[in-house]
Design a protein around this motif. Structure first.
Motif, PDB file in Angstrom:
ATOM      1  N   GLY A   1      40.145 -40.072 176.120  1.00 54.41           N
ATOM      2  CA  GLY A   1      41.284 -39.160 175.999  1.00 54.41           C
ATOM      3  C   GLY A   1      41.014 -37.905 175.202  1.00 54.41           C
ATOM      4  O   GLY A   1      41.945 -37.230 174.770  1.00 54.41           O
ATOM      5  N   TYR A   2      39.740 -37.571 174.989  1.00 56.14           N
ATOM      6  CA  TYR A   2      39.364 -36.352 174.270  1.00 56.14           C
ATOM      7  C   TYR A   2      38.615 -35.425 175.229  1.00 56.14           C
ATOM      8  O   TYR A   2      37.389 -35.344 175.201  1.00 56.14           O
ATOM      9  N   PRO A   3      39.353 -34.691 176.080  1.00 58.13           N
ATOM     10  CA  PRO A   3      38.705 -33.870 177.106  1.00 58.13           C
ATOM     11  C   PRO A   3      38.078 -32.576 176.582  1.00 58.13           C
ATOM     12  O   PRO A   3      37.275 -31.969 177.279  1.00 58.13           O
ATOM     13  N   LEU A   4      38.442 -32.180 175.375  1.00 57.81           N
ATOM     14  CA  LEU A   4      37.924 -30.921 174.833  1.00 57.81           C
ATOM     15  C   LEU A   4      37.000 -31.170 173.647  1.00 57.81           C
ATOM     16  O   LEU A   4      37.264 -32.027 172.803  1.00 57.81           O
ATOM     17  N   GLN A   5      35.931 -30.367 173.627  1.00 59.52           N
ATOM     18  CA  GLN A   5      35.055 -30.341 172.459  1.00 59.52           C
ATOM     19  C   GLN A   5      35.023 -28.914 171.950  1.00 59.52           C
ATOM     20  O   GLN A   5      35.056 -27.967 172.735  1.00 59.52           O
ATOM     21  N   ALA A   6      34.951 -28.782 170.657  1.00 66.42           N
ATOM     22  CA  ALA A   6      34.864 -27.460 170.045  1.00 66.42           C
ATOM     23  C   ALA A   6      33.739 -27.456 169.027  1.00 66.42           C
ATOM     24  O   ALA A   6      33.517 -28.439 168.320  1.00 66.42           O
TER      25      ALA A   6
ATOM     26  N   ASP B   1      27.509 -19.153 157.391  1.00 66.16           N
ATOM     27  CA  ASP B   1      28.418 -20.299 157.370  1.00 66.16           C
ATOM     28  C   ASP B   1      27.751 -21.445 156.623  1.00 66.16           C
ATOM     29  O   ASP B   1      26.534 -21.524 156.561  1.00 66.16           O
ATOM     30  N   CYS B   2      28.549 -22.341 156.088  1.00 65.68           N
ATOM     31  CA  CYS B   2      27.990 -23.506 155.396  1.00 65.68           C
ATOM     32  C   CYS B   2      27.929 -24.735 156.285  1.00 65.68           C
ATOM     33  O   CYS B   2      27.106 -25.613 156.079  1.00 65.68           O
ATOM     34  N   PHE B   3      28.821 -24.805 157.275  1.00 62.61           N
ATOM     35  CA  PHE B   3      28.900 -25.975 158.147  1.00 62.61           C
ATOM     36  C   PHE B   3      28.999 -25.546 159.601  1.00 62.61           C
ATOM     37  O   PHE B   3      29.660 -24.559 159.922  1.00 62.61           O
ATOM     38  N   VAL B   4      28.375 -26.329 160.463  1.00 62.11           N
ATOM     39  CA  VAL B   4      28.570 -26.204 161.899  1.00 62.11           C
ATOM     40  C   VAL B   4      28.969 -27.598 162.365  1.00 62.11           C
ATOM     41  O   VAL B   4      28.230 -28.569 162.158  1.00 62.11           O
ATOM     42  N   ALA B   5      30.158 -27.691 162.976  1.00 58.87           N
ATOM     43  CA  ALA B   5      30.718 -28.995 163.319  1.00 58.87           C
ATOM     44  C   ALA B   5      31.110 -29.071 164.781  1.00 58.87           C
ATOM     45  O   ALA B   5      31.381 -28.058 165.424  1.00 58.87           O
ATOM     46  N   ARG B   6      31.138 -30.302 165.288  1.00 59.51           N
ATOM     47  CA  ARG B   6      31.626 -30.578 166.645  1.00 59.51           C
ATOM     48  C   ARG B   6      32.881 -31.422 166.496  1.00 59.51           C
ATOM     49  O   ARG B   6      32.865 -32.455 165.846  1.00 59.51           O
ATOM     50  N   LEU B   7      33.950 -30.955 167.113  1.00 58.87           N
ATOM     51  CA  LEU B   7      35.208 -31.691 167.111  1.00 58.87           C
ATOM     52  C   LEU B   7      35.518 -32.174 168.506  1.00 58.87           C
ATOM     53  O   LEU B   7      35.246 -31.486 169.496  1.00 58.87           O
TER      54      LEU B   7
END
Length: 146
Positions: free
Chosen positions: A60-65, A99-105
């Motif tokens: 149910g998580y169709p989007l990634q950012a 930037d200090c962080f690069v994240a995937r949501l």
């Protein structure tokens, strides 16, 4: 690491649930010899664990950012703690540069993404990109014989 170790790793990367018997057949060794080699690869820290690959979209998580995060002065540790507490952050790297962080949501909607980022908006600047497609699936670096 020799060619046989590489064959073992490649087989485990393709299917970490492969039986010792099948793994042995693929690399041309006995099952006990393969088990010993796998144990040594674990002891050396080359194999850290065996895992599964879950499809976030099927859950149910169709989007990634991908979100680049730049904490405001004095807020680094607070932002890092918030990121660790939000389960939709599937992974996050602390990086050099602006930037200090690069994240995937992993999110259900753009609205959900906005709501998650609201939790850090007063503590950090963010720059967000929605993932359209993966050009390269996560993969291991090339193996080099030692």
């Amino acid at each position: 690491m020799d060619v046989t170790d590489q064959k073992i790793l490649n087989a485990l990367i393709a299917d970490s649930r492969i039986s010792q018997k099948e793994l042995a057949a693929r690399v041309g060794l006995s099952a006990p010899a393969v088990a010993e080699r796998v144990r040594r690869l674990e002891e050396r820290g080359i194999i850290r664990g065996f895992t599964i690959d879950i499809n976030p979209e099927a859950l149910g998580y169709p989007l990634q950012a991908i979100v680049r995060i730049r904490p405001l002065p004095g807020k680094l540790h607070i932002v890092e703690q918030i990121i660790q507490e939000i389960p939709e952050f599937g992974e996050c790297d602390k990086v050099t540069g602006d930037d200090c962080f690069v994240a995937r949501l992993y999110v259900r909607s753009v609205s959900d993404l906005d709501n998650l980022l609201e939790r850090i908006v007063d503590k950090a600047e963010t720059n967000t990109s929605i993932v359209k497609a993966k050009s390269v699936e996560r993969r291991m670096p090339p193996f080099q014989l030692s």
